[in-house]
Motif scaffolding. Structure first.
Motif, PDB file in Angstrom:
ATOM      1  N   HIS A  68      -1.103 -14.847  -4.371  1.00 55.30           N
ATOM      2  CA  HIS A  68      -1.128 -14.911  -2.905  1.00 55.30           C
ATOM      3  C   HIS A  68      -1.652 -16.262  -2.409  1.00 55.30           C
ATOM      4  CE1 HIS A  68      -5.147 -13.331  -3.904  1.00 55.30           C
ATOM      5  NE2 HIS A  68      -5.551 -13.972  -2.808  1.00 55.30           N
ATOM      6  N   ASP A  98       2.377  -9.534  -1.193  1.00 58.65           N
ATOM      7  CA  ASP A  98       0.968  -9.158  -1.230  1.00 58.65           C
ATOM      8  C   ASP A  98       0.425  -8.964   0.191  1.00 58.65           C
ATOM      9  OD1 ASP A  98      -2.106 -10.673  -2.293  1.00 58.65           O
ATOM     10  OD2 ASP A  98      -1.435  -8.597  -2.564  1.00 58.65           O
ATOM     11  N   LYS A 100      -2.463  -9.776   1.342  1.00 58.57           N
ATOM     12  CA  LYS A 100      -3.199 -10.956   1.804  1.00 58.57           C
ATOM     13  C   LYS A 100      -2.252 -11.984   2.424  1.00 58.57           C
ATOM     14  CE  LYS A 100      -7.053 -10.308  -1.266  1.00 58.57           C
ATOM     15  NZ  LYS A 100      -7.912 -10.840  -2.293  1.00 58.57           N
ATOM     16  N   ASP A 103      -1.482 -10.548   5.815  1.00 57.51           N
ATOM     17  CA  ASP A 103      -2.642 -10.753   6.690  1.00 57.51           C
ATOM     18  C   ASP A 103      -2.722 -12.189   7.175  1.00 57.51           C
ATOM     19  OD1 ASP A 103      -3.406  -8.109   6.441  1.00 57.51           O
ATOM     20  OD2 ASP A 103      -4.895  -8.501   4.864  1.00 57.51           O
ATOM     21  N   TYR A 104      -2.443 -13.150   6.280  1.00 57.79           N
ATOM     22  CA  TYR A 104      -2.457 -14.553   6.680  1.00 57.79           C
ATOM     23  C   TYR A 104      -1.384 -14.833   7.730  1.00 57.79           C
ATOM     24  CZ  TYR A 104      -1.657 -19.507   6.759  1.00 57.79           C
ATOM     25  OH  TYR A 104      -1.469 -20.781   7.197  1.00 57.79           O
TER      26      TYR A 104
END
Length: 186
Positions: A68, A98, A100, A103-104
């Protein structure tokens, strides 16, 4: 039936409180105007998503086994931004991206939106401050012209004698340096 002065005084106080409570609380000058952002301005302000690195490429990078951190770094390097719907996020998660990374993507989009809105608000506040400074200067200039105590020059002949009106030398015509000119005039 006699009302003494103490009872009359108490009635007057109570009536003044009732009158004070009966007001609507609005300012005498009216309510302040709020400069709202229109839908067209909001559309213009909002950053448009730029997917240089497509979502399919992100899925393929995830399937290739990249971590990630590396995928996020590629998104940063390509300066890509995405406007994902919740269903697209779920679909990408099912395709192997992923959490993460997702989320980013959401965090970077929210950060970009907040920054653009903050820039617009700051720009509007600076324009308002400049307008207020201009109005204040106009008011000072008008005061200098209309106020009889501010019309005369600081040095030279003055109707106030040596100094301004109210100084110890008194309000008489004479030669004066004007050291005691009224506050706010010069």
């Amino acid at each position: 039936m006699s009302i003494n002065s103490r009872t009359c005084f108490v009635l007057i106080i109570l009536m003044s409180f009732l009158v004070g409570c009966a007001t609507d609380g609005k300012q005498a000058g009216g309510s302040p105007q709020i400069d709202r952002i229109s839908a067209e301005d909001l559309e213009r302000i909002m950053p448009q998503p730029q997917a240089v690195l497509s979502l399919d490429e992100i899925v393929s990078l995830s399937k290739q086994g990249l971590g990630h951190e590396q995928i996020i770094q590629k998104i940063k390097e390509s300066d890509s931004s995405y406007a994902l719907t919740p269903s697209q996020s779920v679909d990408l998660s099912h395709r192997g991206v992923d959490k993460k990374v997702l989320d980013y993507i959401h965090f970077s989009r929210e950060l970009a939106l907040r920054n653009k809105l903050a820039e617009e608000i700051n720009k509007r506040e600076q324009d308002k401050r400049a307008e207020l400074a201009k109005l204040k200067q106009q008011m000072i200039n008008r005061q200098r012209f209309e106020d009889p105590f501010c019309r005369y020059q600081r040095f030279g002949f003055s109707p106030y004698g040596f100094g301004a009106y109210g100084s110890r030398f008194g309000p008489r015509f004479g030669m004066g340096a004007g050291y005691f000119s009224p506050w706010g005039c010069w």
